[in-house]
Write an enzyme that holds these catalytic residues in place. Structure first.
Site, short mmCIF file in Angstrom:
data_model
loop_
_atom_site.label_atom_id
_atom_site.label_comp_id
_atom_site.label_asym_id
_atom_site.label_seq_id
_atom_site.Cartn_x
_atom_site.Cartn_y
_atom_site.Cartn_z
CD GLN A 172 -2.80 -0.38 2.63
OE1 GLN A 172 -3.05 0.79 2.86
NE2 GLN A 172 -3.23 -1.35 3.39
CD GLU A 210 -7.13 -1.27 5.49
OE1 GLU A 210 -7.25 -0.17 4.93
OE2 GLU A 210 -6.03 -1.72 5.84
CD GLU A 221 -7.78 8.00 18.90
OE1 GLU A 221 -7.07 7.57 17.97
OE2 GLU A 221 -7.95 7.38 19.97
#
Lengths: 382, 319
Positions: free
Chosen positions: A125, A243, A365
């Site tokens: 990636q 994902e 977060e």
């Protein structure tokens, strides 16, 4: 609602179990983030492919079995149950592959999917950049059009598997005037081209599971564009949704981990420590809850209710659960938990690895912000 | 393997949600708290008319022959509206367990109201509005109820003395009434939690501080997201427990305990977070949130709290 497996599903499970029992290496392979381990994992992927088990949910024409998501979950349960090796081409088979099937051209499907299923090409990636982490839309790496080529320049970081992978996929800024998530394009790029420098980064466990990639006037053909030019953000988010959603961490992984945790507790746990017993049961319930939640999600997908921002809930849940499983294990094993090598090293390694979960694929977060904005409809704002 | 509800099950739950939006607004819940009854006869007759109360009565006794899978989303919707009175006790235990006794017909019709007294509990919820009290092996009528001053005005607590006994078996299928109520309460707690989150999200969208809606602050977003996380991940275990109970699976007790433990903890976490989002107004009698919070605090402790059920799961999971 019928939570019992059909005859067809049971037969599929048995077929997978039989094949895996006959083929899974008897000794664990070395980490795929080492040169030797990477090569051995690639061989294992080829073996899976030859048995048509490497991408069970893919269409048969690309090397899969056309299995539905329920069967995919069943396969994963059998895979973890068998203690089979980690999936070195996860980035390809579970992230990029489904994206190519959704937005790729026929030529791209023919070119990339079979070699992905066989792991002749292993994918890394290339998304994050030094100044585009949680704020991924701050990407600065550029792709400039020159005839039939893109010229890539810039720097990527935290590129998983990039040290030994063959190709990478990433997003690059193609419209220098556009801001934020506009003007980005999703591009596929071989990692052995002139102008590419891969600098391995040692992870917390010392292995080089990720890398920096420097692009210095790297030339790739425009056919390597996935989806539309300047629309790469949407393509990337489809990949990221997958994902976070179901593919990255199948429930079987955690069911297997909590079963091992229960065995560890039964063998070594101080049975007078009722607080720790409660903690083991708590995390067992979490893993079971995650499994059930996934079967529910997947049934919904099969019935035409696609997963949306709720995928962010999954990502928070499995990553925090994974940390918790390993924290409890280390409490049970006591002084051995300080040793990186020894009979219980798998738990110590697993603890270190689990700590990456709340950070990668979008920090937890950021996921909480996504849930608040898109599911709870709270006002935007940082 | 198919983990979803049928269209009929979903539509019935949506119909109940619509009914309750009209017939059980927060103002009604508050009214029955403040008039001291903890029960609304009008609402009861609406629920009876829709067939909600008798969903689990066998068809041979004039009911709808529903299973726990058929009823579980209804329990959740009743919780979402914080419906007062002995709806769960009546629907999940009394009606299916004693449908074919002489008590059955008026219970199924909703003309007679039942509540439940579980063994070892010093208190009986809803006793003053109940015509009959179902116990594990008998039914009580003409008893004396003394107010024990429960926290939730929609679930008033009593001590009960005297009464005429008639022998009856309160098991629902093979399920102990305690477990039947643990399962129904788990779904009700999820519904309560969903609504608490909605109430707090509505507030966070409009309440401004520092010149912005407080819902735009990450501290508030994360508090709310974490509550939602707990609630969403309590749902599938609760629906699975309903399936296990409906099919008499070997794992039914374990699965119900898992559901009640997770739903109780989710509801408590949600009550704390949503009250915090409200700030000072969350600590007032005036804010409707308390109608949901107090019911959550009552039900999370009833029919086994999270600790009880976690230990029961441990008994199945750990050696």
């Amino acid at each position: 609602m019928d939570l019992r497996e059909t005859a067809d599903e049971i037969a599929f499970r048995l077929e997978a179990r039989t094949w895996l029992e006959a083929n899974v290496p008897s000794e664990p392979l070395p980490s795929f983030d080492t040169a030797e381990g990477f090569a051995l994992h690639r061989q294992w992927e080829k073996k899976l492919y030859d048995g048509r088990w490497s991408a069970v949910s893919w269409p048969e024409q690309y090397g899969g079995r056309g299995a539905d998501y329920i069967k995919w979950l069943i396969f994963e349960e059998e895979y973890y149950r068998a203690g089979a090796p980690g999936r070195v081409n996860q980035n390809g088979i579970f992230l990029l592959g489904p994206t190519i099937m959704e937005v790729g051209t026929d030529a791209q499907k023919e070119k990339f999917l079979p070699t992905m299923a066989s792991s002749e090409i292993v994918w890394g990636q290339a998304w994050s950049e030094p100044n585009a982490g949680s704020d991924l839309a701050g990407i600065k790496s550029k792709a400039m059009r020159d005839g039939d080529d893109w010229i890539l320049n810039g720097q990527k970081i935290w590129a998983s598997r990039a040290v030994w992978a063959d190709w990478c996929f990433g997003i690059f800024r193609t419209d220098p005037e556009a801001e934020r998530h506009r003007g980005l394009t999703f591009i596929l790029c071989p990692l052995n081209l002139p102008g590419i420098t891969v600098r391995p980064i040692a992870q917390l466990d010392g292995d080089t599971g990720f890398a920096e990639i420097f692009f210095d006037d790297v030339r790739v053909p425009v056919e390597n564009t996935l989806g539309e030019v300047d629309k790469g953000w949407g393509v990337a988010m489809a990949t990221a949704g997958f994902e976070r959603g179901v593919s990255l961490r199948s429930p079987a992984r955690f069911s297997e981990a909590v079963n091992r945790l229960v065995q560890l507790w039964n063998r070594l746990g101080d049975k007078s420590d009722t607080a720790l017993a409660d903690a083991v049961t708590d995390v067992w319930m979490q893993a079971e809850g995650y499994r059930l939640h996934t079967y529910q999600t997947v049934t919904g997908m099969l019935e035409g209710r696609p997963i949306g921002a709720e995928a962010s809930l999954n990502k928070i849940f499995w990553s925090e659960m994974d940390v918790r499983i390993h924290e409890i294990a280390l409490q049970i094993i006591g002084p051995e938990a300080e040793r990186m090598e020894g009979p219980l090293e798998r738990w110590v390694d697993g603890f270190l690895f689990s700590l990456s979960g709340p950070i990668y694929a979008g920090t937890n977060e950021i996921q909480r912000n996504i849930i608040a904005d898109r599911v709870l409809q709270l006002p935007k704002g940082m | 393997m198919k983990f979803s509800f049928t269209d009929d099950q979903r539509l019935f739950a949506e119909g109940l949600r619509d009914l309750l939006a009209n017939e059980c607004p927060a103002s009604l819940v508050r009214e029955v708290w403040e008039n001291g009854t903890g029960h609304s006869p009008e609402l009861w007759s609406h629920l009876s008319g829709m067939g909600v109360l008798s969903i689990m009565a066998p068809e041979s006794d004039g009911g709808m022959g529903g299973s726990f899978v058929d009823a579980i989303l209804l329990f959740q919707e009743l919780g979402r509206a914080a419906v007062p009175g002995p709806v769960l006790e009546h629907m999940a235990v009394a009606v299916p367990a004693i449908a074919s006794t002489t008590f059955g017909a008026p219970l199924i019709a909703g003309d007679s109201i039942a509540t439940l007294w579980v063994d070892d509990s010093p208190y009986v919820a809803h006793a003053a509005v109940a015509d009959v009290i179902v116990r594990k092996d008998h039914v009580l009528e003409s008893f004396d109820a003394t107010d024990a001053h429960g926290m939730d005005g929609g679930r008033r607590l009593f001590t009960v003395a005297g009464g005429e006994r008639t022998n009856a078996n309160a098991n629902v299928g093979g399920l102990d009434p305690f477990d039947a109520m643990a399962l129904a309460s788990a779904a009700y707690l999820i519904g309560l939690s969903e609504r608490m989150i909605e109430i707090a999200a509505e507030y966070a969208r409009v309440r401004e501080q520092f010149g912005k809606p407080i819902g735009s602050f990450q501290a508030v977003k994360h508090l709310m997201s974490d509550a939602l996380l707990k609630v969403e991940f309590a749902k599938a275990p609760t629906y699975r427990a309903a399936f296990s109970a409906s099919t008499g699976a070997d794992t039914t007790t374990r699965d119900i305990s898992m559901a009640k433990a997770l739903a109780s903890e989710a509801a408590y976490r949600t009550s704390r977070s949503t009250m915090q989002v409200h700030g000072g107004i969350g600590y007032t009698w005036e804010a409707d949130l308390q109608l949901w919070m107090k019911k959550a605090w009552a039900l999370m402790r009833s029919y086994g709290d999270a600790n009880f059920h976690r230990r029961r799961v441990s008994g199945f999971v750990l050696a």
